[in-house]
Enzyme design. Sequence first.
Site, mmCIF file in Angstrom:
data_model
loop_
_atom_site.group_PDB
_atom_site.id
_atom_site.type_symbol
_atom_site.label_atom_id
_atom_site.label_comp_id
_atom_site.label_asym_id
_atom_site.label_seq_id
_atom_site.Cartn_x
_atom_site.Cartn_y
_atom_site.Cartn_z
ATOM 1 N N GLU A 71 0.813 -1.216 0.000
ATOM 2 C CA GLU A 71 0.000 0.000 0.000
ATOM 3 C C GLU A 71 0.847 1.265 0.000
ATOM 4 O O GLU A 71 0.537 2.220 -0.705
ATOM 5 C CB GLU A 71 -0.944 0.027 1.220
ATOM 6 C CG GLU A 71 -1.720 1.330 1.274
ATOM 7 C CD GLU A 71 -2.832 1.392 2.305
ATOM 8 O OE1 GLU A 71 -2.863 0.551 3.217
ATOM 9 O OE2 GLU A 71 -3.663 2.304 2.192
ATOM 10 N N ASP A 89 -0.653 -5.126 2.930
ATOM 11 C CA ASP A 89 -1.105 -3.904 3.609
ATOM 12 C C ASP A 89 -0.455 -3.918 4.989
ATOM 13 O O ASP A 89 -0.782 -4.762 5.832
ATOM 14 C CB ASP A 89 -2.639 -3.884 3.728
ATOM 15 C CG ASP A 89 -3.129 -2.511 4.183
ATOM 16 O OD1 ASP A 89 -2.308 -1.738 4.705
ATOM 17 O OD2 ASP A 89 -4.325 -2.231 4.015
ATOM 18 N N ILE A 91 -0.670 -1.895 7.544
ATOM 19 C CA ILE A 91 -1.713 -1.731 8.576
ATOM 20 C C ILE A 91 -3.038 -1.547 7.847
ATOM 21 O O ILE A 91 -3.269 -0.515 7.207
ATOM 22 C CB ILE A 91 -1.467 -0.512 9.497
ATOM 23 C CG1 ILE A 91 -0.090 -0.580 10.155
ATOM 24 C CG2 ILE A 91 -2.564 -0.441 10.567
ATOM 25 C CD1 ILE A 91 0.227 0.586 11.092
ATOM 26 N N ASP A 92 -3.883 -2.556 7.915
ATOM 27 C CA ASP A 92 -5.223 -2.390 7.357
ATOM 28 C C ASP A 92 -6.122 -1.979 8.516
ATOM 29 O O ASP A 92 -6.169 -2.656 9.552
ATOM 30 C CB ASP A 92 -5.730 -3.681 6.706
ATOM 31 C CG ASP A 92 -7.047 -3.426 5.993
ATOM 32 O OD1 ASP A 92 -7.115 -2.439 5.243
ATOM 33 O OD2 ASP A 92 -7.997 -4.190 6.196
ATOM 34 N N THR A 94 -6.066 1.631 9.244
ATOM 35 C CA THR A 94 -5.196 2.688 9.795
ATOM 36 C C THR A 94 -5.992 3.663 10.663
ATOM 37 O O THR A 94 -5.509 4.121 11.703
ATOM 38 C CB THR A 94 -4.488 3.444 8.649
ATOM 39 O OG1 THR A 94 -3.745 2.493 7.886
ATOM 40 C CG2 THR A 94 -3.533 4.502 9.173
ATOM 41 N N ASP A 233 -5.844 -4.873 0.381
ATOM 42 C CA ASP A 233 -6.875 -5.025 1.415
ATOM 43 C C ASP A 233 -7.528 -6.404 1.348
ATOM 44 O O ASP A 233 -8.108 -6.864 2.332
ATOM 45 C CB ASP A 233 -7.986 -3.969 1.241
ATOM 46 C CG ASP A 233 -7.482 -2.545 1.400
ATOM 47 O OD1 ASP A 233 -6.827 -2.271 2.415
ATOM 48 O OD2 ASP A 233 -7.751 -1.707 0.513
#
Length: 295
Positions: A71, A89, A91-92, A94, A233
Amino acid sequence: MAEINLQEIHDLLISVAHEAGRMMMAATPSYLSSGTKKNSADLVTETDQAVEKLVSTRLLSAYPTFKFIGEETYYQGQKLTEEPTFIVDPIDGTTNFVHTYPAFCISLGLAVNKSAAVGVIYNPFLDELYTGIKGKGSFVTRNGTKLRLPLKQEPEPLKDLSTCLVGTEWGSDRSGNNFAVKTKVFSKLAASKDDGGAMVHSIRSGGSAALNLVLVAAGQQDVFWEGGCWAWDVCAGWCILVEAGGIMVDGNPGDWQPTMEGRTYLAVRGAPSGQRDIVEEMWKVIGDGKMIYES
Ligand code: IPD
């Protein structure tokens, strides 16, 4: 191309996920120090970037010939190919991370021939690890116990949307066509049958597409519908979902075989019957209100 050892990759992804989880839990995120991307509801933190750096370094030093899509380093025009590709990702969720709302995770997928072959999703706040390997099933490990997904050995049949718990997300677009389509669908899903609605049991917006997908894989949410998310994602969650008997179709009506980069997705949990009926009913609710995203 030499045979790919998916088990070995899965094990590496788990080790990287735990390391990344420690970084997230050691961070002190705040909206004051967060940056924004597309608009003020599309957040990014230094931790997103630091975690992606760690992940890409670890994965590409172990598999230097593989491609990497993340990402935070994605550039417009970057495309998924048939080559083995890590889709990440860091941090999915955020926004949840910034607010310490306990639903954020790292999402680590491997796609081969543009299809998800391994998925690892780790929520460090709850210490929940979701994993899947193509053809080998998917699992959740919590409190040291590893359980096969879905959690119910004999999931109930799916009847119609009125018996479903539906996950969907607002996303960061708050005006224009896509916002209008989403808000209309949310309202139609919730409305009573007398008013022409589907009267679902309820609607959840957890704030992480990856965690939505594993909830559907686990059978704890019947449906997840979203437009606007990206390959990173959904890649890992897609593998975990399918290995648990779930299906993924297009979030816009009509396409039973969506692509990883299609940006509109509809996931339905595993069930002995009724999956296709739920998809068709959901597509009917959406009607001709097509969501449009650049891919
Ligand atoms: C977002 C989350 C959110 C979804 C967005 C994603 P991020 O990812 O998954 O639930 O609505 O489409 O972009 O920005 O937190 O990595």
